[in-house]
Design a protein around this motif. Structure first.
Motif, short mmCIF file in Angstrom:
data_model
loop_
_atom_site.label_atom_id
_atom_site.label_comp_id
_atom_site.label_asym_id
_atom_site.label_seq_id
_atom_site.Cartn_x
_atom_site.Cartn_y
_atom_site.Cartn_z
N MET A 288 0.84 -1.18 0.00
CA MET A 288 0.00 0.00 0.00
C MET A 288 0.89 1.24 0.00
O MET A 288 1.86 1.33 0.73
N THR A 289 0.53 2.20 -0.81
CA THR A 289 1.30 3.44 -0.92
C THR A 289 1.14 4.30 0.33
O THR A 289 0.04 4.44 0.86
N VAL A 290 2.24 4.86 0.78
CA VAL A 290 2.26 5.73 1.96
C VAL A 290 2.28 7.19 1.51
O VAL A 290 3.06 7.54 0.63
N LEU A 291 1.42 8.03 2.10
CA LEU A 291 1.48 9.48 1.89
C LEU A 291 2.31 10.06 3.03
O LEU A 291 1.94 9.94 4.20
N GLN A 292 3.44 10.65 2.67
CA GLN A 292 4.41 11.12 3.65
C GLN A 292 4.71 12.60 3.44
O GLN A 292 5.22 12.99 2.38
N TYR A 293 4.39 13.42 4.43
CA TYR A 293 4.75 14.83 4.40
C TYR A 293 6.26 14.90 4.57
O TYR A 293 6.80 14.42 5.57
N GLN A 294 6.96 15.49 3.61
CA GLN A 294 8.42 15.57 3.61
C GLN A 294 8.83 17.04 3.64
O GLN A 294 8.42 17.81 2.77
N CYS A 295 9.63 17.41 4.64
CA CYS A 295 10.02 18.82 4.72
C CYS A 295 11.26 18.98 5.60
O CYS A 295 11.65 18.08 6.32
N THR A 296 11.83 20.17 5.50
CA THR A 296 12.86 20.60 6.43
C THR A 296 12.28 21.76 7.21
O THR A 296 11.65 22.65 6.64
N MET A 297 12.48 21.74 8.51
CA MET A 297 11.89 22.72 9.41
C MET A 297 12.99 23.38 10.24
O MET A 297 13.95 22.71 10.63
N SER A 298 12.83 24.66 10.52
CA SER A 298 13.71 25.31 11.48
C SER A 298 13.39 24.78 12.87
O SER A 298 12.30 24.24 13.10
N LEU A 299 14.30 24.94 13.80
CA LEU A 299 14.08 24.44 15.15
C LEU A 299 12.85 25.07 15.80
O LEU A 299 12.19 24.45 16.63
N ASP A 300 12.47 26.29 15.37
CA ASP A 300 11.29 26.93 15.94
C ASP A 300 10.01 26.66 15.13
O ASP A 300 8.99 27.31 15.33
N GLY A 301 10.04 25.68 14.23
CA GLY A 301 8.81 25.17 13.62
C GLY A 301 8.38 25.75 12.29
O GLY A 301 7.23 25.58 11.90
N PHE A 302 9.29 26.40 11.56
CA PHE A 302 8.92 26.99 10.27
C PHE A 302 9.55 26.22 9.12
O PHE A 302 10.72 25.85 9.18
N VAL B 252 15.26 18.57 10.78
CA VAL B 252 15.25 19.73 11.68
C VAL B 252 16.57 20.48 11.54
O VAL B 252 17.62 20.01 11.97
N ALA B 253 16.49 21.65 10.91
CA ALA B 253 17.69 22.46 10.66
C ALA B 253 18.04 23.28 11.90
O ALA B 253 17.15 23.83 12.56
N PRO B 254 19.33 23.39 12.21
CA PRO B 254 19.76 24.14 13.39
C PRO B 254 19.76 25.65 13.13
O PRO B 254 20.81 26.29 13.03
N VAL B 255 18.55 26.20 13.01
CA VAL B 255 18.39 27.63 12.77
C VAL B 255 17.03 28.05 13.34
O VAL B 255 16.10 27.24 13.39
N ARG C 242 4.49 27.91 9.10
CA ARG C 242 4.64 26.87 10.12
C ARG C 242 4.55 25.48 9.52
O ARG C 242 3.92 25.27 8.49
N LEU C 243 5.14 24.51 10.20
CA LEU C 243 5.05 23.11 9.81
C LEU C 243 3.59 22.71 9.65
O LEU C 243 3.19 22.13 8.66
N PHE C 244 2.76 23.06 10.64
CA PHE C 244 1.32 22.85 10.58
C PHE C 244 0.61 24.01 11.22
O PHE C 244 1.03 24.50 12.26
N GLU C 245 -0.46 24.45 10.61
CA GLU C 245 -1.43 25.36 11.22
C GLU C 245 -2.64 24.49 11.47
O GLU C 245 -3.20 23.92 10.52
#
Length: 180
Positions: free
Chosen positions: A1-15, A138-141, A148-151
């Motif tokens: 079964m295919t997986v739907l995966q949110y893929q992202c890079t986020m700043s440490l404060d969630g952006f 998670v980027a060190p910035v 935001r990652l999620f609203e």
């Protein structure tokens, strides 16, 4: 079964993007990364939000500009939008509703993962109960403001299960399963 995966890079404060969708903050973190290589190998198609598709490109003027994962990934992209461009874009299709966009991306992915790119489309998948995983580097910035990652309005908790925690190159990553 295919997986739907949110893929992202986020700043440490969630952006995941800076003010106005600025993505230039990512450039110091580009470089060889076995974890990113694995994500690209496992991803068969992308489900992309319109703002992400047409947004700021941190690779402007460099090789890989306007290409997913800086040109390191190739395959079908399905963009969720009510504003498709007038001209065809090779390797990209456009869908006006979530259901048809997801169906097209899943069909294109085969037995591989559908990578979900863009905070709004990821939130729509989550609200529809079809998002399976969240993979975040998670980027060190600290950005202080931006996208935001999620609203998530309403204060409803969404349970997650940690599936993987890793660190390669300079950026650690976390992979969560969305519990239903």
């Amino acid at each position: 079964m295919t997986v739907l995966q949110y893929q992202c890079t986020m700043s440490l404060d969630g952006f995941i993007a800076g003010v106005g969708g600025d993505m230039s903050w990512l450039t110091p973190f580009f470089g060889p990364d076995p974890a990113v290589d694995e994500v690209m190998r496992d991803t068969g198609a992308l489900l992309v939000g319109r703002r992400t598709f047409g947004g700021d490109d941190p690779l402007v003027g460099n090789a890989g500009e306007a290409e997913p994962y800086g040109g390191g990934w190739s395959g079908q992209q399905v963009v969720l939008t009510h504003r498709p461009p007038a001209a065809d874009v090779p390797g990209v299709s456009f869908a006006g509703d979530l259901q048809s966009a997801v169906a097209a991306a899943v069909a294109a992915a085969g037995d591989k993962t559908v990578g979900v790119l863009g905070a709004q489309v990821a939130a729509q998948c989550l609200a529809a109960g079809i998002l399976d995983e969240i993979l975040v580097f998670v980027a060190p910035v600290l950005l202080g403001d931006g996208v935001r990652l999620f609203e998530h309005d309403g204060g409803t908790n969404i349970a997650l299960e940690l599936v993987e925690r890793g660190r390669t190159a300079a950026v650690p990553h976390l992979r969560y399963r969305v519990l239903r």
